[in-house]
Scaffold this motif. Structure first.
Motif, PDB file in Angstrom:
ATOM      1  N   SER A  28      13.047   5.534  -3.109  1.00 36.15           N
ATOM      2  CA  SER A  28      12.593   6.633  -3.976  1.00 36.15           C
ATOM      3  C   SER A  28      13.231   7.965  -4.038  1.00 36.15           C
ATOM      4  N   LEU A  29      13.362   8.712  -5.054  1.00 33.63           N
ATOM      5  CA  LEU A  29      14.066   9.722  -5.273  1.00 33.63           C
ATOM      6  C   LEU A  29      13.123  10.604  -5.829  1.00 33.63           C
ATOM      7  N   THR A  30      12.840  11.977  -5.346  1.00 37.66           N
ATOM      8  CA  THR A  30      12.050  12.979  -5.684  1.00 37.66           C
ATOM      9  C   THR A  30      12.483  13.718  -6.983  1.00 37.66           C
ATOM     10  N   LYS A  31      11.704  14.605  -7.540  1.00 34.96           N
ATOM     11  CA  LYS A  31      12.145  15.346  -8.680  1.00 34.96           C
ATOM     12  C   LYS A  31      13.114  16.440  -8.319  1.00 34.96           C
ATOM     13  N   ILE A  70       7.456  12.181  -6.914  1.00 37.42           N
ATOM     14  CA  ILE A  70       8.392  11.085  -7.065  1.00 37.42           C
ATOM     15  C   ILE A  70       8.944  11.014  -8.536  1.00 37.42           C
ATOM     16  N   ALA A  71      10.129  10.967  -8.676  1.00 40.12           N
ATOM     17  CA  ALA A  71      10.662  10.855  -9.965  1.00 40.12           C
ATOM     18  C   ALA A  71      11.197   9.415 -10.248  1.00 40.12           C
ATOM     19  N   LYS A  72      11.780   8.573  -9.218  1.00 36.79           N
ATOM     20  CA  LYS A  72      12.032   7.271  -9.316  1.00 36.79           C
ATOM     21  C   LYS A  72      11.676   6.357  -8.090  1.00 36.79           C
ATOM     22  N   ILE A  73      11.369   5.128  -8.226  1.00 29.76           N
ATOM     23  CA  ILE A  73      10.999   4.278  -7.050  1.00 29.76           C
ATOM     24  C   ILE A  73      11.271   2.870  -7.610  1.00 29.76           C
ATOM     25  N   GLN A  74      11.789   2.156  -6.492  1.00 26.19           N
ATOM     26  CA  GLN A  74      11.987   0.475  -6.736  1.00 26.19           C
ATOM     27  C   GLN A  74      11.671   0.220  -5.234  1.00 26.19           C
ATOM     28  N   ARG A 110       0.719  -1.085   0.136  1.00 24.23           N
ATOM     29  CA  ARG A 110      -0.009  -0.120  -0.106  1.00 24.23           C
ATOM     30  C   ARG A 110       0.969   1.224  -0.106  1.00 24.23           C
ATOM     31  N   LEU A 111       1.782   1.120   0.600  1.00 22.80           N
ATOM     32  CA  LEU A 111       2.823   2.434   0.838  1.00 22.80           C
ATOM     33  C   LEU A 111       3.570   2.515  -0.768  1.00 22.80           C
ATOM     34  N   TYR A 112       3.969   1.386  -1.115  1.00 26.76           N
ATOM     35  CA  TYR A 112       4.533   1.520  -2.541  1.00 26.76           C
ATOM     36  C   TYR A 112       3.479   2.379  -3.488  1.00 26.76           C
ATOM     37  N   THR A 113       2.247   1.681  -3.440  1.00 30.92           N
ATOM     38  CA  THR A 113       1.209   2.467  -4.458  1.00 30.92           C
ATOM     39  C   THR A 113       0.974   3.727  -4.114  1.00 30.92           C
ATOM     40  N   THR A 114       1.021   4.153  -2.833  1.00 32.01           N
ATOM     41  CA  THR A 114       0.738   5.644  -2.639  1.00 32.01           C
ATOM     42  C   THR A 114       2.063   6.528  -2.999  1.00 32.01           C
ATOM     43  N   TYR A 115       3.365   6.164  -2.754  1.00 29.15           N
ATOM     44  CA  TYR A 115       4.326   6.873  -3.178  1.00 29.15           C
ATOM     45  C   TYR A 115       4.606   6.898  -4.839  1.00 29.15           C
ATOM     46  N   GLU A 116       4.140   5.723  -5.388  1.00 32.50           N
ATOM     47  CA  GLU A 116       4.248   5.710  -6.759  1.00 32.50           C
ATOM     48  C   GLU A 116       3.398   6.656  -7.727  1.00 32.50           C
ATOM     49  N   ASN A 117       2.211   6.816  -6.863  1.00 28.79           N
ATOM     50  CA  ASN A 117       1.068   8.008  -7.297  1.00 28.79           C
ATOM     51  C   ASN A 117       1.656   9.312  -6.837  1.00 28.79           C
ATOM     52  N   ASN A 118       2.693   9.455  -6.156  1.00 33.06           N
ATOM     53  CA  ASN A 118       2.815  10.971  -5.648  1.00 33.06           C
ATOM     54  C   ASN A 118       3.730  11.697  -6.737  1.00 33.06           C
TER      55      ASN A 118
END
Length: 217
Positions: A166-169, A146-150, A135-143
């Motif tokens: 993750s890495l922000t823009k 966020i520029a990159k996530i794994q 659930r957290l991954y989904t939330t962060y992925e849709n933020n």
């Protein structure tokens, strides 16, 4: 502004846990991917916590606890941070489930603990660290920040943990460790710059625990 800088570290994690995990988020969060992109610290330790298998590289390391202090709460767990860090209080008020410490308003550690009755479960959901990670991954992925996530895996005091990296823009690192202990799921999140993250990875993975006095316990 500071409010923008600490946006990710101040995410209301509970709201993320109240939504249903989507299929794509579940798949990505549970995959074992490449090792963390940050380098590991190499300073010779002077004081050590119990040795654990730390990081996705599965190397056994020791961490220095010199010039650190133990922070946290009974409900969120405890971790060691550099002595100069202070408790972080948001102007609009902290989420009562979170405990936060900061170095400078930019580098922030957030501790959270969840019991099963605090999370909305779907009909086919199984309570545990994997559910929280999904659930957290989904939330962060849709933020949108966020520029990159794994998703990857590591260990926190020897406990298998999911790690969302993750890495922000704007170039800010945001890592979250999710792991079970007893009947609860705990998360430790760090957001800030790369050099501070490199120092905090080992402290988080080897000093976290439920004992307010003893690192790693």
């Amino acid at each position: 502004m500071m409010k923008n800088k600490i946006l990710l570290g101040s995410v209301t994690l509970l709201s993320a846990l109240m939504i249903a995990a989507c299929g794509n988020g579940e798949k990505k969060a549970t995959e074992t991917t490449a090792a963390p992109t940050t380098e590991e610290t190499t300073a010779t330790p002077t004081t050590t916590a119990p040795t654990t298998t730390a990081g996705a590289s599965s190397e056994t390391k020791e961490v220095s606890l010199a010039d650190t202090k133990r922070i946290g709460r009974e409900d969120t767990g405890y971790v060691n941070v550099p002595k100069g860090w202070i408790e972080f209080k948001e102007i609009e008020g902290n989420n009562p489930q979170q405990y936060q410490y900061t170095a400078d308003g930019y580098n922030v550690v957030t501790l959270t603990g969840y019991s099963k009755d605090q999370v909305k479960l779907g009909k086919n959901d199984t309570w545990g660290a994997e559910l929280v990670a999904n659930r957290l991954y989904t939330t962060y992925e849709n933020n949108s920040e966020i520029a990159k996530i794994q998703g990857t895996k590591s260990k926190v005091i020897g406990i298998d943990a999911f790690v969302i990296q993750s890495l922000t823009k704007d170039g800010k690192y945001f890592f979250t460790w999710i792991f079970p202990k007893g009947d609860k799921v705990y998360t430790v999140a760090f957001d800030g710059d790369k050099s501070t993250l490199q120092k905090m990875i080992d402290l988080i993975e080897q000093s976290w625990g439920l004992d307010p006095n003893t690192p790693g316990k």
